[in-house]
Design a protein around this motif. Structure first.
Motif, PDB file in Angstrom:
ATOM      1  N   GLU A 110     -27.439  46.367 -25.047  1.00 41.78           N
ATOM      2  CA  GLU A 110     -26.633  46.256 -25.989  1.00 41.78           C
ATOM      3  C   GLU A 110     -26.521  47.221 -26.969  1.00 41.78           C
ATOM      4  O   GLU A 110     -25.611  47.468 -27.669  1.00 41.78           O
ATOM      5  CB  GLU A 110     -26.668  44.957 -26.700  1.00 41.78           C
ATOM      6  CG  GLU A 110     -26.531  43.636 -25.753  1.00 41.78           C
ATOM      7  CD  GLU A 110     -25.168  43.255 -25.523  1.00 41.78           C
ATOM      8  OE1 GLU A 110     -24.310  43.782 -26.357  1.00 41.78           O
ATOM      9  OE2 GLU A 110     -24.844  42.843 -24.517  1.00 41.78           O
ATOM     10  N   SER A 125     -34.371  41.867 -19.401  1.00 38.41           N
ATOM     11  CA  SER A 125     -34.490  40.351 -19.294  1.00 38.41           C
ATOM     12  C   SER A 125     -34.965  39.941 -20.776  1.00 38.41           C
ATOM     13  O   SER A 125     -34.618  38.858 -21.008  1.00 38.41           O
ATOM     14  CB  SER A 125     -35.854  40.115 -18.262  1.00 38.41           C
ATOM     15  OG  SER A 125     -35.535  40.239 -16.888  1.00 38.41           O
ATOM     16  N   GLU A 160     -34.074  41.049 -23.525  1.00 41.41           N
ATOM     17  CA  GLU A 160     -32.982  41.263 -24.490  1.00 41.41           C
ATOM     18  C   GLU A 160     -31.744  40.351 -24.077  1.00 41.41           C
ATOM     19  O   GLU A 160     -31.133  39.891 -24.878  1.00 41.41           O
ATOM     20  CB  GLU A 160     -32.474  42.690 -24.093  1.00 41.41           C
ATOM     21  CG  GLU A 160     -31.200  43.044 -24.820  1.00 41.41           C
ATOM     22  CD  GLU A 160     -30.618  44.555 -24.539  1.00 41.41           C
ATOM     23  OE1 GLU A 160     -29.733  44.781 -25.114  1.00 41.41           O
ATOM     24  OE2 GLU A 160     -31.044  45.037 -23.434  1.00 41.41           O
ATOM     25  N   LEU A 161     -31.427  39.973 -22.713  1.00 43.33           N
ATOM     26  CA  LEU A 161     -30.319  39.213 -22.214  1.00 43.33           C
ATOM     27  C   LEU A 161     -30.554  37.845 -22.161  1.00 43.33           C
ATOM     28  O   LEU A 161     -29.668  36.994 -21.656  1.00 43.33           O
ATOM     29  CB  LEU A 161     -29.811  40.054 -21.090  1.00 43.33           C
ATOM     30  CG  LEU A 161     -29.298  41.574 -21.284  1.00 43.33           C
ATOM     31  CD1 LEU A 161     -28.729  42.030 -20.078  1.00 43.33           C
ATOM     32  CD2 LEU A 161     -28.360  41.332 -22.453  1.00 43.33           C
ATOM     33  N   ASP A 162     -31.963  37.529 -21.664  1.00 47.08           N
ATOM     34  CA  ASP A 162     -32.127  36.396 -21.391  1.00 47.08           C
ATOM     35  C   ASP A 162     -31.389  34.826 -22.237  1.00 47.08           C
ATOM     36  O   ASP A 162     -31.010  33.887 -21.417  1.00 47.08           O
ATOM     37  CB  ASP A 162     -33.832  35.839 -21.397  1.00 47.08           C
ATOM     38  CG  ASP A 162     -34.221  35.847 -22.694  1.00 47.08           C
ATOM     39  OD1 ASP A 162     -33.653  35.975 -23.668  1.00 47.08           O
ATOM     40  OD2 ASP A 162     -35.737  35.631 -22.773  1.00 47.08           O
ATOM     41  N   ARG A 212     -28.449  35.592 -23.612  1.00 44.36           N
ATOM     42  CA  ARG A 212     -27.113  35.975 -23.990  1.00 44.36           C
ATOM     43  C   ARG A 212     -26.012  35.705 -23.025  1.00 44.36           C
ATOM     44  O   ARG A 212     -26.056  36.368 -21.930  1.00 44.36           O
ATOM     45  CB  ARG A 212     -27.118  37.320 -24.289  1.00 44.36           C
ATOM     46  CG  ARG A 212     -27.868  37.634 -25.653  1.00 44.36           C
ATOM     47  CD  ARG A 212     -27.538  39.212 -26.031  1.00 44.36           C
ATOM     48  NE  ARG A 212     -28.570  39.619 -27.131  1.00 44.36           N
ATOM     49  CZ  ARG A 212     -28.699  40.641 -27.671  1.00 44.36           C
ATOM     50  NH1 ARG A 212     -27.949  41.637 -27.307  1.00 44.36           N
ATOM     51  NH2 ARG A 212     -29.396  40.927 -28.720  1.00 44.36           N
ATOM     52  N   ARG A 229     -25.720  39.083 -18.123  1.00 46.42           N
ATOM     53  CA  ARG A 229     -26.901  38.436 -17.795  1.00 46.42           C
ATOM     54  C   ARG A 229     -26.820  37.811 -16.635  1.00 46.42           C
ATOM     55  O   ARG A 229     -27.774  37.644 -15.855  1.00 46.42           O
ATOM     56  CB  ARG A 229     -26.772  37.287 -18.998  1.00 46.42           C
ATOM     57  CG  ARG A 229     -27.914  36.143 -19.061  1.00 46.42           C
ATOM     58  CD  ARG A 229     -27.999  35.055 -19.829  1.00 46.42           C
ATOM     59  NE  ARG A 229     -29.093  34.069 -19.729  1.00 46.42           N
ATOM     60  CZ  ARG A 229     -29.020  33.257 -18.876  1.00 46.42           C
ATOM     61  NH1 ARG A 229     -27.861  33.032 -18.101  1.00 46.42           N
ATOM     62  NH2 ARG A 229     -29.954  32.221 -18.766  1.00 46.42           N
ATOM     63  N   ASP A 230     -25.654  37.400 -16.025  1.00 41.50           N
ATOM     64  CA  ASP A 230     -25.628  36.736 -14.763  1.00 41.50           C
ATOM     65  C   ASP A 230     -25.938  37.578 -13.882  1.00 41.50           C
ATOM     66  O   ASP A 230     -26.602  37.416 -12.654  1.00 41.50           O
ATOM     67  CB  ASP A 230     -24.026  36.219 -14.495  1.00 41.50           C
ATOM     68  CG  ASP A 230     -23.491  35.234 -15.173  1.00 41.50           C
ATOM     69  OD1 ASP A 230     -24.523  34.512 -15.931  1.00 41.50           O
ATOM     70  OD2 ASP A 230     -22.274  34.955 -15.570  1.00 41.50           O
ATOM     71  N   LEU A 281     -27.899  40.067 -14.070  1.00 47.38           N
ATOM     72  CA  LEU A 281     -29.391  40.457 -14.044  1.00 47.38           C
ATOM     73  C   LEU A 281     -30.262  39.319 -13.451  1.00 47.38           C
ATOM     74  O   LEU A 281     -31.185  39.431 -12.885  1.00 47.38           O
ATOM     75  CB  LEU A 281     -30.020  40.618 -15.756  1.00 47.38           C
ATOM     76  CG  LEU A 281     -31.203  40.812 -15.959  1.00 47.38           C
ATOM     77  CD1 LEU A 281     -31.934  41.822 -15.251  1.00 47.38           C
ATOM     78  CD2 LEU A 281     -31.190  40.858 -17.536  1.00 47.38           C
ATOM     79  N   ARG A 282     -29.601  37.781 -13.625  1.00 50.32           N
ATOM     80  CA  ARG A 282     -30.554  36.940 -13.203  1.00 50.32           C
ATOM     81  C   ARG A 282     -30.403  36.827 -11.681  1.00 50.32           C
ATOM     82  O   ARG A 282     -31.294  36.828 -10.959  1.00 50.32           O
ATOM     83  CB  ARG A 282     -29.702  35.761 -13.691  1.00 50.32           C
ATOM     84  CG  ARG A 282     -30.043  34.180 -12.935  1.00 50.32           C
ATOM     85  CD  ARG A 282     -29.322  33.239 -13.854  1.00 50.32           C
ATOM     86  NE  ARG A 282     -29.830  32.025 -12.959  1.00 50.32           N
ATOM     87  CZ  ARG A 282     -29.967  30.675 -13.482  1.00 50.32           C
ATOM     88  NH1 ARG A 282     -29.605  30.396 -14.760  1.00 50.32           N
ATOM     89  NH2 ARG A 282     -30.327  29.610 -12.785  1.00 50.32           N
TER      90      ARG A 282
END
Length: 202
Positions: A31, A115, A117-119, A121, A126-127, A129-130
């Motif tokens: 970000e 992870s 940072e975005l968990d 958001r 994020r999708d 990264l998941r």
């Protein structure tokens, strides 16, 4: 310039932008990645930086994908010639710890940082990264399962061991990056081997 040379030059420019984005995002977060800062580092215009990707979000995703490729090339690719089993899991742990100890990213493990940072958001980044994290967990669980079938030394379910190994890796990353602890990698390697039911490093 011929069309072929033009295409090759465009590909080289895109790669240079992505690698710089990975390097910067490792320190400031996905970000925190800005087109302006990348343009300054690359001595390019903002339009030239974002142009190959169409948007900042696409550039962020390209950086995330590149970081994943670097991890796979560093940790997983050297294992491809080994059959599944205890020896390969031990090599995987060693390569994983070596990656954390001599990380190619200035801010430490890219996925661990992303992870955190975005968990919380929601969004496309994020999708993705998941999915990357879930795929890694599936791969790791399969490697643990294969090792257990060979050795029958650990009563713990493979998915529980995977959770422990991932937790250890996150702790080692923190101790190396935040605490500057030179002994963290050695402790982490020993803890991972123990958790996986593997013999201590000789």
């Amino acid at each position: 310039m011929s069309p072929r040379n033009s295409f090759a030059e465009a590909a080289r420019t895109r790669t240079r932008i992505v690698l710089t984005a990975v390097d910067e995002a490792s320190s400031v977060g996905l970000e925190g990645l800005t087109i302006g800062s990348l343009a300054d580092r690359l001595a390019m215009s903002k339009a030239g930086v974002v142009g190959p990707f169409g948007s900042r979000e696409n550039l962020q995703r390209a950086a995330l994908e590149q970081a994943g490729q670097i991890f796979r090339a560093t940790v997983l690719a050297p294992l491809e010639q080994l059959p599944p089993g205890a020896a390969r899991l031990a090599r995987l742990i060693d390569a994983w710890i070596d990656y954390l100890a001599e990380c190619p990213f200035p801010g430490g493990c890219f996925v661990t940082a992303a992870s955190t940072e975005l968990d919380g958001r929601p969004g496309a980044l994020r999708d993705r990264l998941r999915t990357i994290v879930a795929d890694w967990r599936t791969y790791l669980t399969a490697e643990i399962t294969a090792a257990q079938q060979e050795t029958s030394t650990s009563p713990c379910p493979p998915d529980e061991i995977a959770t422990v190994l991932i937790g250890i890796s996150m702790s080692v990353n923190q101790e190396i990056q935040l605490l500057d602890d030179a002994s963290a990698a050695q402790r982490g390697r020993a803890a991972m081997r123990q958790a996986a039911g593997l013999p201590a490093e000789s």
